[in-house]
Design a protein around this motif. Structure first.
Motif, PDB file in Angstrom:
ATOM      1  N   LYS B  68     -19.528 -13.285  23.481  1.00 41.94           N
ATOM      2  CA  LYS B  68     -19.213 -14.694  23.245  1.00 41.94           C
ATOM      3  C   LYS B  68     -17.731 -14.907  23.534  1.00 41.94           C
ATOM      4  O   LYS B  68     -16.927 -14.040  23.199  1.00 41.94           O
ATOM      5  N   LEU B 115     -13.264 -26.163   7.854  1.00 35.19           N
ATOM      6  CA  LEU B 115     -13.942 -25.376   8.891  1.00 35.19           C
ATOM      7  C   LEU B 115     -15.412 -25.772   9.072  1.00 35.19           C
ATOM      8  O   LEU B 115     -16.072 -25.321  10.010  1.00 35.19           O
ATOM      9  N   TRP B 116     -15.879 -26.650   8.189  1.00 38.29           N
ATOM     10  CA  TRP B 116     -17.292 -27.066   8.195  1.00 38.29           C
ATOM     11  C   TRP B 116     -17.675 -27.732   9.514  1.00 38.29           C
ATOM     12  O   TRP B 116     -18.754 -27.505  10.041  1.00 38.29           O
ATOM     13  N   HIS B 119     -17.401 -24.848  12.607  1.00 35.32           N
ATOM     14  CA  HIS B 119     -18.311 -23.698  12.689  1.00 35.32           C
ATOM     15  C   HIS B 119     -19.543 -23.949  13.573  1.00 35.32           C
ATOM     16  O   HIS B 119     -19.915 -23.075  14.376  1.00 35.32           O
ATOM     17  N   VAL B 122     -18.964 -22.998  17.443  1.00 38.28           N
ATOM     18  CA  VAL B 122     -18.521 -21.705  17.974  1.00 38.28           C
ATOM     19  C   VAL B 122     -19.578 -21.171  18.941  1.00 38.28           C
ATOM     20  O   VAL B 122     -20.751 -21.542  18.851  1.00 38.28           O
ATOM     21  N   PRO B 123     -19.184 -20.318  19.888  1.00 40.09           N
ATOM     22  CA  PRO B 123     -20.145 -19.888  20.909  1.00 40.09           C
ATOM     23  C   PRO B 123     -21.213 -18.950  20.354  1.00 40.09           C
ATOM     24  O   PRO B 123     -20.937 -18.126  19.489  1.00 40.09           O
ATOM     25  N   GLY B 124     -22.431 -19.105  20.858  1.00 40.88           N
ATOM     26  CA  GLY B 124     -23.493 -18.138  20.602  1.00 40.88           C
ATOM     27  C   GLY B 124     -23.442 -17.045  21.656  1.00 40.88           C
ATOM     28  O   GLY B 124     -22.639 -17.105  22.599  1.00 40.88           O
ATOM     29  N   ALA B 125     -24.301 -16.047  21.517  1.00 45.05           N
ATOM     30  CA  ALA B 125     -24.322 -14.936  22.475  1.00 45.05           C
ATOM     31  C   ALA B 125     -24.556 -15.458  23.883  1.00 45.05           C
ATOM     32  O   ALA B 125     -25.472 -16.240  24.115  1.00 45.05           O
ATOM     33  N   GLU B 127     -22.418 -17.354  25.544  1.00 41.92           N
ATOM     34  CA  GLU B 127     -21.806 -18.674  25.744  1.00 41.92           C
ATOM     35  C   GLU B 127     -20.272 -18.616  25.791  1.00 41.92           C
ATOM     36  O   GLU B 127     -19.645 -17.737  25.196  1.00 41.92           O
ATOM     37  N   ARG B 165     -11.689 -13.706  11.979  1.00 41.64           N
ATOM     38  CA  ARG B 165     -12.126 -12.314  11.850  1.00 41.64           C
ATOM     39  C   ARG B 165     -13.656 -12.242  11.864  1.00 41.64           C
ATOM     40  O   ARG B 165     -14.256 -11.375  12.494  1.00 41.64           O
ATOM     41  N   LEU B 166     -14.293 -13.177  11.165  1.00 41.25           N
ATOM     42  CA  LEU B 166     -15.761 -13.255  11.195  1.00 41.25           C
ATOM     43  C   LEU B 166     -16.253 -13.406  12.629  1.00 41.25           C
ATOM     44  O   LEU B 166     -17.162 -12.694  13.070  1.00 41.25           O
ATOM     45  N   LEU B 167     -15.648 -14.332  13.364  1.00 37.80           N
ATOM     46  CA  LEU B 167     -16.076 -14.561  14.745  1.00 37.80           C
ATOM     47  C   LEU B 167     -15.844 -13.316  15.599  1.00 37.80           C
ATOM     48  O   LEU B 167     -16.724 -12.886  16.358  1.00 37.80           O
ATOM     49  N   GLU B 169     -15.508 -10.166  14.677  1.00 37.74           N
ATOM     50  CA  GLU B 169     -16.350  -9.026  14.286  1.00 37.74           C
ATOM     51  C   GLU B 169     -17.822  -9.246  14.614  1.00 37.74           C
ATOM     52  O   GLU B 169     -18.619  -8.310  14.545  1.00 37.74           O
ATOM     53  N   THR B 170     -18.184 -10.472  14.951  1.00 32.37           N
ATOM     54  CA  THR B 170     -19.564 -10.712  15.375  1.00 32.37           C
ATOM     55  C   THR B 170     -19.609 -10.980  16.884  1.00 32.37           C
ATOM     56  O   THR B 170     -20.484 -11.683  17.366  1.00 32.37           O
TER      57      THR B 170
END
Lengths: 278, 278
Positions: B68, B115-116, B119, B122-125, B127, B165-167, B169-170
């Motif tokens: 992503k 951030l609501w 979120h 944000v890009p998916g796999a 994208e 960091r969430l984004l 790390e995923t």
């Protein structure tokens, strides 16, 4: 003692040692023992009285549009998540109330981080949101089925902690409830679904598969609860073998949370109070 | 030197000392000086060649559906965020490409954490997502207008760091670009909008108000960039007084990022390759 103190998940929680059949608020009638049906009827009445009060507080919450409440319901299959939502929130104004049930993620959801599908459903100012299952599934079923390893699981605990801190610091009161049933109670409930022609549609063969992993799920819950319990995002362990008593406990807990928000309707505006409509 | 090294925001960034008019990739023709129009035309050609390559990489990204990419564009008014999106992404397959422009929050958005509203975009796999303005507005315009105090601002830096960091790390590669223009260049661009009947619709009187706070915005940017730059979520400072050179720089940077993803189309399936359609 405050329900929030009494039912808060203890450090080093061992679900094995927590009595799922406990009925700490039950009044057995003392010198005049009641029948089981009488006790249940009485608990339903008490719960109804509490939900009426919760409803009033919810109206005040909505009128102020300042604070936010998030109730997370987790528990094994048949532990009563749906039943709790029905019993406690059926008579509450749906304006400002938002219940979301999270099932297995769609392809599109799975293509994003695990909080992506959760975030849109958190409460806005003045709202109560109820999560029937939640982001915790991503450290429970995924962990038990070994879809993620231990390292990834710990990373997710940290992401959950960050996420809940964001919510708490932006005005959300978080209440996380684990509905604790015994393995025997689950057996009885699954059997009841099979035996009752009107309930059989609720039966899912996958529940049998998951039931075989009972101990793994219990361990996964203990670890997830231990890793994510915090004063701003506390976990409560609610004994849930009795449905009427479970509802009474959760209503008691939730009313206490709402009362501690010190809600009130906004002050009347003297200018408006003086206004006469022609 | 890699563009990612060369343009990475330095520790202790001082925008005052960064030359917004710099054209580090410009070829002035050496012994055969070119006219300004020739240089611009040449830079447009180079940029087009780069975006064609980016487009190929984007197709591979989409075919793999694993990684992503998030491109965040920030900068003062008139710094060229819209122009960058138009120049770089107009000829890229919109399937798997998602550009979002964030404006002042709605009432509903303001009723949630900052951030609501971010979120969901944000890009998916597979994208690429482009943010034209972003969650950084909530530590910039809000800070300059003193809608939030210093403590709240620092809290938001921490929330942004957690979120990114969430984004990361995923599986999200994050590229944050600050389009750096000079105050004089902004003056010229605003004046051009006023003077050109076909551009006057772009002029917003509020831009004049914000321009008076130039130094405050510059300080807010320096602090936000310093607090949120990280190896997994780096900031790049792109000199942007020249539009054609700005596009060339960003295309260079983005292609480098895409190349480093080591993308390829999925391996052909021999079973399918052997298949003959009757």
């Amino acid at each position: 003692m405050k329900a929030r103190t009494r039912f808060r998940a203890p450090a080093g929680l061992k679900l094995r040692d927590a009595d799922a059949g406990a009925t700490p608020l039950r009044d057995n009638g003392g010198m005049h023992p009641k029948s089981k049906d009488q006790i249940k009827a009485h608990e339903r009445e008490l719960t109804d009285a509490l939900t009426a009060k919760i409803s009033l507080h919810q109206q005040m919450l909505y009128s102020q549009r300042k604070q936010k409440v998030l109730l997370v319901l987790q528990g094994m299959d048949t532990s009563g998540k749906d039943g709790t939502v029905r019993a406690l929130f059926s008579r509450i104004n749906p304006m400002g109330l938002n219940a979301t049930q999270f099932k297995a993620p769609s392809l599109d959801e799975a293509a994003h981080d695990f909080l992506w599908r959760i975030h849109p459903h958190v409460p806005g100012a003045g709202e109560i949101a109820i999560f029937n299952r939640s982001h915790y599934e991503d450290v429970l079923v995924t962990r038990v089925q070994k879809l993620i390893d231990d390292k990834e699981c710990k990373r997710r605990y940290a992401h959950i902690a960050d996420f809940e801190r964001l919510l708490a610091e932006t005005g959300t009161v978080i209440v996380k409830v684990f509905l604790h049933i015994s393995k025997e109670e689950q057996r009885a409930r699954l059997q009841a679904r099979l035996d009752d022609p009107e309930k059989q549609w609720k039966f899912d063969e996958n529940d049998i598969v998951q039931r075989k992993r009972w101990d793994d799920y219990r361990d996964a819950y203990e670890r997830a609860i231990g890793a994510t319990d915090a004063d701003h995002a506390p976990w409560y362990i609610i004994p849930a073998d009795s449905k009427t008593h479970r509802n009474l406990l959760i209503a008691t807990l939730l009313l206490e949370v709402m009362e501690d928000l010190n809600l009130a309707f906004p002050e009347p505006d003297p200018r408006l109070s003086a206004l006469k409509i022609d």
